[in-house]
Write an enzyme that holds these catalytic residues in place. Structure first.
Site, PDB file in Angstrom:
ATOM      1  N   ASP A   1       0.866  -1.177   0.000  1.00 50.21           N
ATOM      2  CA  ASP A   1       0.000   0.000   0.000  1.00 50.21           C
ATOM      3  C   ASP A   1       0.907   1.234   0.000  1.00 50.21           C
ATOM      4  O   ASP A   1       2.123   1.137   0.154  1.00 50.21           O
ATOM      5  CB  ASP A   1      -0.963  -0.006   1.199  1.00 50.21           C
ATOM      6  CG  ASP A   1      -2.199   0.873   0.915  1.00 50.21           C
ATOM      7  OD1 ASP A   1      -2.151   1.698  -0.031  1.00 50.21           O
ATOM      8  OD2 ASP A   1      -3.210   0.751   1.623  1.00 50.21           O
TER       9      ASP A   1
HETATM   10  C1  BGC Z   1      -4.998   3.304   0.145  1.00 48.62           C
HETATM   11  C2  BGC Z   1      -5.199   2.266  -0.933  1.00 48.62           C
HETATM   12  C3  BGC Z   1      -5.082   2.921  -2.289  1.00 48.62           C
HETATM   13  C4  BGC Z   1      -3.721   3.581  -2.390  1.00 48.62           C
HETATM   14  C5  BGC Z   1      -3.446   4.216  -3.741  1.00 48.62           C
HETATM   15  C6  BGC Z   1      -3.737   4.125  -0.075  1.00 48.62           C
HETATM   16  O1  BGC Z   1      -3.678   5.197   0.781  1.00 48.62           O
HETATM   17  O2  BGC Z   1      -4.951   2.653   1.395  1.00 48.62           O
HETATM   18  O3  BGC Z   1      -6.447   1.651  -0.768  1.00 48.62           O
HETATM   19  O4  BGC Z   1      -5.278   1.987  -3.295  1.00 48.62           O
HETATM   20  O5  BGC Z   1      -3.637   4.578  -1.403  1.00 48.62           O
HETATM   21  O6  BGC Z   1      -4.171   5.351  -3.932  1.00 48.62           O
END
Ligand code: BGC
Length: 748
Positions: A281
């Protein structure tokens, strides 16, 4: 009487397009291509493939990295001209010409916004979910996006957590079915299709159980809880062929997911045979320093790559440290090669090498009539009728309607969280749609009273009250603005915000029939407002087509069929509250004395010594699976194909479902099972099947579910997945608390 055999939503039968791809390609031509390419790559180029950058807008810097082969994927680049230009640099100007993977969070629609995933889950209709993901894939891929970070299949049992909006709610089976349907929709018939986008099963794993519902927090799930409740939706996504996985932010039992080889290797690769790739993530690798799990970025890179995270999202620890870690023998080249193999395998499967560019001249597919129709169907089926004293549907005697509340005409807010690309101007609000579709039948007086949902200014409530007095019926649109749910948007209190409750109270006091429509990102504690209203329709954030969907539901052109995908608590203090909990040694008898009736000076044991809240009692506001219709249904004649089954057997469950009311409607029939005694304590009920059945007034259909006994398996005292022989009860019914039941046995 018609007989319906339900198997369409049976996970057991999921046949996977993705799996077919995988079967054809594994060990075949694609593996050869991967190996050929890998053998030509320098270590720097390999590490480059493991690097995902966020589009910075700084074209010069991005171009420099791409040309050197130091970028495997770019996220958040959605301008098709730039996408093609960046791709051209990768394909034509980097040494090996490896194309980029362009990613974006397309969570519930790209341009055409569908209801938030929690709303879609309320439809209990995997086809609606699949269609929504397909529309999203078509729209997103048309600008060059070939990878989305969805489905989010975190089991979510805490509505304080803002991300519950992105989830399919509290139930493992429902989430598994819906998640798999989303994967199918995003990835289409083949990854190789230019309208397919890669799915990413996230967040792996346990993230929905963050302490106190505070985002990014720790989780403390045992292996058994993980395996019984949290992992199955991810396994279903793997079976459906999900090409990628995302490691979650949380640490479980002290180990951050981005450095957890148990989940990333033992379970995902070894047990499930996943051969796609895992992305971290956003900066979750680097954040292991904040967790206090790694002393510095270098250690984070080492732990993440050794645990099995193939690609790093935006935090550059791989770029900055992997080379050195290899020199120091802390990471092997084989580990790097395996990660790159996983990434290249997917790029080849997608046909990205053959077809890296998008056709900039193709006619736009955004907001096409079919896409809007699919979004409207989803919004219609996502709405849950929580209460109705026959005020709905609005009948022909109604001549004047007062439309009030901050969500009646709030196009941006009704799109909900993660709707980066949806446009306010294209969103149809209830006010607009009521005017457009029903303005010739009724006069509409609009008085918002509050300008946004947190608005505490009560000054204009009197205007809404005056409007109500002039009307035959009042429609109050309340809820949450989009910003109030989603990532990092957690709440400690789930009552209606601002002066919304005052507004409802003032409207109720006019004595006019009051219909409250709630548009929100989570279940709210609206007991008071439900009591004050004649009817309540809960539509979550319904997206682009929320307006016409709700207008048609209110006027009875459509009939509500949504069911709660999550238990609605009365009070936030009841959380976590979910239907499939284990029993205690002292379950409440529901005869216990509650707060107001406890005598002053009562003895310590006088309340019964059972499990309940003295103030909130025993029950939720609305149980899981609950939802009314304009018509009524009756379940009858439940029959099982036998009374004893072996673990390899199949249970055929049949029953009659009758529409006993005056409207044609669609009922979500639900099947629950209880395993009465286990080597570990078992849930009081578990959803095992559901289906939507459409019935004309008076019509009866004989419904049949096939349930393989294998699906009663759970992770037992020896941490083995087994069906334990013994006694079971099975229910079919309209929600998790009502139904008709039958007992059966599983024998060796
Ligand atoms: C979130 C994810 C997301 C990623 C990319 C993160 O902060 O937890 O769910 O896909 O950002 O935007």
């Amino acid at each position: 009487m018609k007989r319906i055999l339900v198997f369409s939503i049976c996970l057991f039968f999921i046949s996977s397009v993705g799996c077919t791809d995988a079967k054809n390609l594994k060990g075949g031509q694609i593996e050869k291509k991967v190996e050929d390419l890998l053998s030509k790559m320098t270590l720097e180029e390999k590490i480059g493939q493991m690097n995902q950058i966020s589009s910075s807008g700084n074209l010069e810097e991005m171009s420099r990295l791409i040309k050197k082969g130091e970028v495997g994927s770019i996220l958040n680049e959605i301008d098709p001209v730039r996408v093609n230009a960046l791709q051209r640099l990768a394909v034509e100007e980097s040494r090996l010409g490896i194309p980029l993977l362009i990613a974006r969070d397309v969570i519930h629609g790209f341009k055409t916004i569908f209801p938030i995933p929690l709303g879609q889950a309320a439809s209990f209709n995997p086809q609606i979910v699949e269609d929504g993901a397909r529309v999203a894939a078509k729209e997103a891929s048309s600008v060059g996006i070939r990878w989305t970070f969805a489905p989010m299949i975190d089991i979510s049992r805490d509505a304080r957590w803002g991300r519950i909006a992105e989830s399919c709610g509290e139930d493992t089976y429902l989430t598994s079915v819906m998640g798999a349907a989303m994967v199918k929709g995003f990835q289409g018939n083949s990854l190789n299709d230019p309208t397919s986008i890669l799915a990413c099963a996230k967040h792996f794993v346990g993230y929905g159980a963050v302490e106190g519902g505070r985002d990014y927090n720790s989780t403390h799930l045992t292996e058994r809880q993980l395996r019984n409740d949290y992992l199955p939706p991810f396994e279903a996504a793997t079976k459906q062929g999900a090409a990628t996985f995302m490691s979650s932010f949380n640490d479980n039992d002290g180990v951050p997911s981005s450095a957890n080889p148990f989940i990333l290797k033992t379970v995902l690769r070894n047990e499930w045979g996943f051969d796609g790739f895992v992305v971290s993530d956003w900066a979750s690798i680097k954040e292991m320093v904040n967790h206090g799990f790694c002393a510095n970025d270098k250690e984070s890179a080492m732990k993440a790559v050794n645990a099995g995270v193939d690609m790093e999202m935006v935090s550059y620890t791989y770029m900055n440290h992997l080379k050195e870690l290899i020199k120091e023998n802390k990471v092997t080249e084989k580990t790097i090669d395996d990660a790159v193999r996983n990434i290249l395998r997917i790029k080849f499967r997608m046909g990205l090498f053959d077809n890296p560019y998008i056709n900039g001249k193709a006619p736009s597919v955004m907001y096409s009539p079919e896409n809007l129709a699919a979004a409207k169907a989803a919004a219609t089926q996502s709405a849950i009728l929580l209460k109705n004293d026959n005020t709905l549907p609005i009948n022909s005697s109604v001549k004047t309607i007062a439309v009030v509340g901050p969500m009646a005409d709030a196009p941006y807010e009704q799109m909900g969280t993660w709707a980066f690309d949806g446009e306010k101007a294209k969103t149809q609000t209830p006010l607009q749609s009521l005017k457009q579709l029903y303005g010739d039948k009724v006069q509409i007086i609009y008085e918002p009273a509050l300008s946004y949902t947190r608005d505490k200014n009560t000054e204009n409530i009197s205007k809404a009250v005056n409007a109500a007095k002039k009307a035959d019926i009042v429609l109050a649109f309340v809820g949450e603005e989009a910003i109030l749910s989603g990532e990092a948007h957690c709440l400690a209190d789930l009552h209606l915000l601002g002066a919304q409750s005052d507004l409802i109270k003032a409207l109720a006091e006019t004595g006019k029939p009051l219909v409250t429509v709630v548009m929100a990102g989570r279940p709210l504690t609206i007991g008071k407002e439900v009591e004050m209203s004649n009817s309540v329709l809960y539509s979550f954030h319904p997206g682009t087509m929320g307006g016409p969907a709700i207008a048609d539901l209110l006027f009875g052109k459509s009939v509500p069929s949504g069911k709660t995908p999550v238990t609605f608590p009365k009070e936030v203090g009841q959380i976590p509250l979910y239907y499939n909990h284990n029993n205690t040694g002292r379950p409440a008898t529901k005869k216990e004395t509650l707060l107001d009736n406890i005598e002053v000076g009562a003895g310590q044991t006088s309340l019964g010594c059972t499990s309940f809240y003295m103030d909130a009692g025993f029950d939720p506001l609305f149980p899981f699976g609950y939802g009314l219709s304009y018509t009524t249904y009756k379940y009858n004649n439940l029959k099982l194909s036998a009374t004893e089954f072996t673990p390899k057997g199949q249970i055929e469950v049949t029953f009659d479902l009758k529409n006993t009311g005056k409207y044609e409607g669609t009922e979500v029939a639900q099947l629950y099972v209880r395993d009465k005694v286990g080597s570990v304590t078992r849930p009081v009920k578990e959803l095992k099947r559901f289906t939507r059945v459409t019935l004309k007034p008076g019509e009866t259909k004989n419904i049949s579910f096939m349930l393989p006994v294998e699906e009663l398996a759970f992770w037992n005292i020896d941490m083995k997945k087994v069906v334990e022989p013994g006694d079971f009860t099975l229910w079919v019914g309209t929600n998790s608390q009502e139904g008709i039941s039958a007992d059966f046995k599983v024998v060796e």
